[in-house]
Design an enzyme around this catalytic site. Structure first.
Site, PDB file in Angstrom:
ATOM      1  CD  GLU A 180      -3.010  -1.071   2.242  1.00  0.00           C
ATOM      2  OE1 GLU A 180      -2.909  -0.215   3.148  1.00  0.00           O
ATOM      3  OE2 GLU A 180      -3.940  -1.906   2.223  1.00  0.00           O
ATOM      4  CD  GLU A 205      -4.003  -5.797   3.206  1.00  0.00           C
ATOM      5  OE1 GLU A 205      -4.914  -5.100   3.728  1.00  0.00           O
ATOM      6  OE2 GLU A 205      -2.796  -5.527   3.298  1.00  0.00           O
ATOM      7  CD  GLN A 249      -4.001  -9.267   9.243  1.00  0.00           C
ATOM      8  OE1 GLN A 249      -3.369  -9.910  10.075  1.00  0.00           O
ATOM      9  NE2 GLN A 249      -3.752  -7.987   9.034  1.00  0.00           N
TER      10      GLN A 249
END
Length: 511
Positions: free
Chosen positions: A184, A303, A360
């Site tokens: 990111e 993600e 996660q």
């Protein structure tokens, strides 16, 4: 009533679908069912690792958590971040425990004790049956640290860093195949944030050096942090101009929430995910055309999840502690439905999405939750992830769908039926994944499977609940699937009643 097939009056709401072997999208890469463990909150300390826990193994890793992860059959796990990696010195996490420093961890403002590092995680991942997707720090560090870490992990011996690994008790190399070039990097929250040009240059040079150390690795170029970033998708166009020929994948990150408690709108958010995938793929193809390249860039959706429940709680956590309860979303039933639709969306794009990581894995926005010193349990989102990982391997087929639709706050023409189909030729198995987005009415599905002669329904798994906000706890697993869905196959057509607001897995096998 939990687990019973919930009744609903016949409404006449009907959907049709056609499935045929000829409608092949692509072979599904199993790594689409990957996950993510970051040094964040209780993901590591109190999650996968808790030395004092009664179920801890000789290395301090929890066997009860390990069993649940093995149940999910997770093929690859991204590590160690995430935002964490942009300030991480990997050398802090190797060697004798007594010599490892405690550091201020700036991404999440905690103390990192470095009890778990590269070697411990690689060994643990192997035990749970997963490969490692390793991320390198391109925030505070760069080419040198990345090439050294790769040498430490993958080189067999006879060099400084590989021999250092051997001296740490790991004679054989870890042979980590997949590496993320930062995380990111366009985000202002990121330590060492970069402009697109800055990132493109350092990612290219890092990739070049890493490929000299180990030409067999795969590399993931860092995509934009989300579709909401003002730089999206220009970030992808500029950075890939640098990294297109040295990277194999570009990353996508996306989370969704239901802060305004509009469930119909919330369940439509996978349409945004669909648009995201198409936009990134088309940007990749633009760069491909610009470079006259013959190479196709694939996508790593490394993600993705629902994330919003814990935001207010996280704002109240005191800084500089070890393993605080950060990002501990308690997932409800409607979250599981959207997770199911997000999995369906990626399956329909199996030609481009080759890896994905549910973010996660434990405690931190995760399908598995634990108590420190206590139990581990399955959150609601565990089940669609489990079913997709278990039955969603093979060829992704494109279903031709005719479904009634609705308009939501942010989306128009939202099909009530959201579906993906997976065919396993060798096992002669066909699996239909389906979400009924209608909050009040069942959906009568008729699916044409005449191309699959002599196939019969062997199971119809349903995840349903009267309360969209129902959650699971350590004491009670109130949201859980059952196999009494009632789908039948007659004369080449599957007939199934999809309960209101439900996740369905219809499995067929040749008689």
């Amino acid at each position: 009533m939990e687990g019973d097939h919930l009744s609903s009056a016949t409404t006449g709401l009907k959907a049709k679908m056609v499935v045929d072997k000829a409608f092949k999208i692509a072979e599904i890469d199993p790594r689409i069912y990957g996950s993510f463990v970051e040094h964040l909150g209780r993901a590591v300390y109190g999650g996968i690792y808790e030395v004092a826990h009664p179920a801890a193994d000789t290395y301090g890793f929890r066997n009860d958590v390990k069993t649940l992860i093995q149940e999910l059959n997770v093929p690859i796990i991204r590590y160690p971040g995430g935002n964490f990696v942009s300030g991480y010195n990997w050398e802090d996490g190797v060697g004798p425990l007594a010599d490892r420093p405690k550091r201020l961890e700036l991404a999440w403002r905690t103390i990192e004790p470095n009890e778990v590092g590269t070697n411990e995680f690689a060994r643990w991942a192997k035990e749970v049956g997963s490969e490692v997707m390793m991320a390198v720090n391109l925030g505070t560090r760069g080419v040198d640290a990345a090439r050294n870490l790769l040498e430490y992990c993958n080189h067999p011996g006879g060099s400084y860093w590989s021999d250092l690994r051997r001296s740490h008790g790991y004679e054989e190399p870890h042979k980590i195949k997949t590496w993320c070039l930062g995380n990111e990097m366009d985000g202002p929250w990121q330590i060492g944030q970069k402009t697109a040009q800055e990132y493109g240059r350092i990612a290219y040079e890092t990739a070049k050096a890493m490929r000299l150390v180990d030409p067999t690795i795969e590399l993931v170029s860092c995509g934009s942090s989300s579709t909401a970033m003002p730089t999206f998708p220009e970030w992808e166009a500029i950075t890939l101009d640098h990294t297109y020929e040295v990277a194999d994948y570009v990353s996508l990150h996306q989370y969704y929430g239901n802060r305004d408690h509009d469930s119909a709108n919330f369940l439509a958010r996978s349409m945004d995910m669909e648009h995201f995938i198409r936009t990134v793929a088309s940007t990749c193809d633009y760069v491909k055309a610009k470079k006259r390249s013959k190479k196709t860039m694939y996508l790593s959706f490394d993600e993705w999840n629902v994330w919003y429940h814990s935001n207010d709680t996280d704002a109240k956590i005191d800084p500089w502690t070890i393993g605080p309860p950060q990002l501990e979303d308690v997932y409800n039933f409607e979250d599981a439905l959207l997770v199911g639709s997000m999995l369906i969306t990626m399956l329909r794009h199996a030609d481009r999405v080759k890896m994905a990581c549910l973010a996660q894995l434990v405690n931190v926005i995760a399908p598995i939750m634990t108590e420190n010193g206590g139990r581990a349990w399955r959150q609601t989102i565990f089940f669609p992830y489990l079913h997709a990982s278990r039955y969603g391997r093979g060829e992704s087929l494109l279903p031709i769908v005719d479904s009634p639709k609705y308009d939501a706050q942010d989306y128009t023409d939202v099909p009530y039926l959201d579906s993906a189909v997976v065919y396993r030729a060798e096992e002669e198995e066909l699996t239909i994944f389906a979400v009924n987005r209608h909050l009040d009415e069942a959906l009568e599905l008729q699916c044409d499977v005449r191309g699959f002669e002599d196939y019969r329904v062997i199971e119809h798994i349903v995840l349903e609940h009267e309360d969209l906000k129902a959650v699971n706890t350590a004491e009670l697993e109130s949201v859980k699937p059952h196999s009494r869905g009632g789908a039948e196959c007659r004369d080449g057509f599957v007939h199934a009643r999809l309960s209101k607001a439900s996740w369905n897995v219809i499995r067929l096998k040749k008689a």
